[in-house]
Design an enzyme around this catalytic site. Structure first.
Site, PDB file in Angstrom:
ATOM      1  CE1 TYR A 144       8.493  31.517 -86.016  1.00  0.00           C
ATOM      2  CE2 TYR A 144       9.719  32.237 -84.266  1.00  0.00           C
ATOM      3  CZ  TYR A 144       8.548  32.190 -84.988  1.00  0.00           C
ATOM      4  OH  TYR A 144       7.375  32.367 -83.924  1.00  0.00           O
ATOM      5  CG  ASP A 239      15.734  37.311 -87.167  1.00  0.00           C
ATOM      6  OD1 ASP A 239      16.032  37.816 -85.956  1.00  0.00           O
ATOM      7  OD2 ASP A 239      14.756  36.702 -87.217  1.00  0.00           O
ATOM      8  CE  LYS A 267      14.449  33.370 -79.119  1.00  0.00           C
ATOM      9  NZ  LYS A 267      14.341  33.159 -80.551  1.00  0.00           N
TER      10      LYS A 267
END
Ligand SMILES: *Cc1c(COP(=O)(O)O)cnc(C)c1O
Length: 436
Positions: A144, A239, A267
């Site tokens: 994702y 990522d 995050k």
């Protein structure tokens, strides 16, 4: 367990917020039932609006590596707010957070901050396309990268064909430029490069996949991606929005000793506030506006409150020499405890952990890609999830998510969680036997 206030809060939310939530997984569709509304958090715990307390293994989906409301982070945000929340002009805090990140992730010589991980990955592939003059990207099923159009693509009918839109609203044109391959299969990437000679701008990968449950890379896989990208003149994009500052100070790239061309972060670097970032060599990053022609911008990018929360979080990480060793001891303890409990109850399972991340699949495994992850018994997970909630443990409301621990978690919380899991499964299996 009485969740009256949460249930009525959700009814109210459904009347104004689309679907009642601002991000779909929060709606509990994968596990059934009604989402729990939270009121406050402290360390490893959070409390819902009906007054129940939970040990939290979601931690805002990763950011809260120091736990909820860490005093240093609260102080940094409060002080920044008192100075003014946003200026739309540069502040020194942006350079400070950038330098902190570079000191721990040396492949990032230059960085650009965004307000979310989604923006970071969207911008990174635009930059890769602008830098290489090529249009196609390779991504992997089950990885994702946020909700940018180019990433919401499913594999086409043949492994080497172009992808197909995974959501209405994404054009066939965008899908044509995304090639979707199985994760942990270097041979598929080799074939895709051969079939698309000179057309692939970048390979984008979660170096340890954390969005189909936690699926670490097989030995040699990331090196193979590195070699293929170098050989074919494509950029390798890691990522690390989830894995960055979660599996090691320098992310998966430090753990595995692989240097990507571009890295995306988010995050943890925002300490619970909205932040993303992408960075790489000075040579590539100078192609970004205003130095170069590739456009990218953001009204609240580098926001002072977000920078302050990020700086406080990364300083705590930088000054704590054993943080990742301690976090991994906790992850392993929970993973091993889950193994013992599931073994005792005769339930097929497969556990993974790395640094502060872990996952227990309700599948015999080994889980190495999306196809093997999908073997998991999601109905059993849904029942287990609710039985754990009843016992004061907040797991992710989906089997295909990673669990996180923080520096606020201790062996006490882990042992309590393992005991709760034993008790929860006893109840779930007894209820199933009664129905049968
Ligand atoms: C969470 C995540 C994103 C998206 O970040 P948002 O801040 O939710 O937009 C991108 N990539 C990975 C690997 C993620 O885990």
């Amino acid at each position: 367990m009485r969740l009256e206030r949460s249930i009525s809060a959700f009814a109210r939310a459904r009347g104004i917020i689309a679907g009642g939530v601002n991000s779909p997984v929060r709606a509990f569709r994968a596990v059934g039932g009604s989402p729990v509304f939270m009121k406050n958090g402290n360390g490893a715990y959070m409390c819902d609006i009906d007054g129940h307390e939970y040990v939290d293994y979601v931690l805002s989906w990763g950011p809260l590596i120091l736990g909820h409301a860490h005093p240093n982070v609260v102080k940094a945000i409060t002080q920044a707010a008192q100075r003014g929340s946003s200026f739309g002009a540069p502040t020194e805090a942006e350079s400070e957070l950038g330098e902190l990140i570079r000191s721990m992730v040396p492949s990032i010589e230059r960085i650009r901050f965004t307000s979310s991980g989604t923006e970071a990955t969207m911008s990174a592939i635009r930059l890769a396309r602008g830098f290489t003059g090529r249009e196609k990207i390779v991504k992997f099923a089950g990885c994702y990268h946020g909700h940018g159009d180019s990433f919401l693509i499913a594999a086409g009918s043949g492994a080497l064909t172009n992808g197909v839109p995974n959501s209405p609203g994404i054009t066939a044109g965008v899908a044509r430029d995304t090639i979707v391959l199985p994760y942990n299969d270097a041979d598929a990437v080799r074939k895709a490069f051969d079939a698309n000679a000179g057309a692939i701008a970048a390979v984008v990968v979660e170096p340890y996949a954390g969005n189909m449950g936690l699926v670490p890379a097989k030995a040699g896989y990331l090196q193979a991606l590195r070699d293929l990208c170098t050989q074919h003149g494509a950029l390798l994009i890691f990522d690390e929005v989830m894995t960055g500052f979660r599996v090691a100070r320098g992310g998966v790239q430090e753990r595995e000793g692989i240097k990507p061309d571009l890295t995306t972060l988010g995050k943890v670097i925002g300490g619970g506030l909205p932040v993303g970032a992408f960075g790489g060599s000075a040579e590539i990053m100078t192609h970004l506006s205003p130095d170069g022609p590739v456009y990218q911008a953001g009204t609240l990018s580098g926001n002072p409150l977000a920078m302050a929360a990020g700086i406080a979080t990364l300083r705590a990480i930088q000054s704590d020499a054993t943080i990742y060793d301690r976090l991994e001891v906790l992850s392993k303890l929970l993973c091993d405890g889950m193994h013992e409990v599931l073994e005792k109850h005769g339930i097929p399972h497969y556990g993974t952990y790395a640094g502060s991340m872990l996952c227990t699949f309700f599948a015999a495994g080994p889980v190495t890609d999306l196809e093997s992850a999908m073997q998991a018994d999601t109905a059993l997970y849904g029942k287990f999830f609710h039985a754990m909630l009843d016992r004061g443990v907040y797991l992710a409301p989906s089997q295909f998510e990673t669990a996180f621990v923080s520096t606020a978690h201790t062996t006490r919380e882990i042992e309590r969680t393992i005991a709760a899991a034993d008790d929860a499964l006893t109840q779930v299996l007894a209820a199933a036997a009664q129905r049968a």
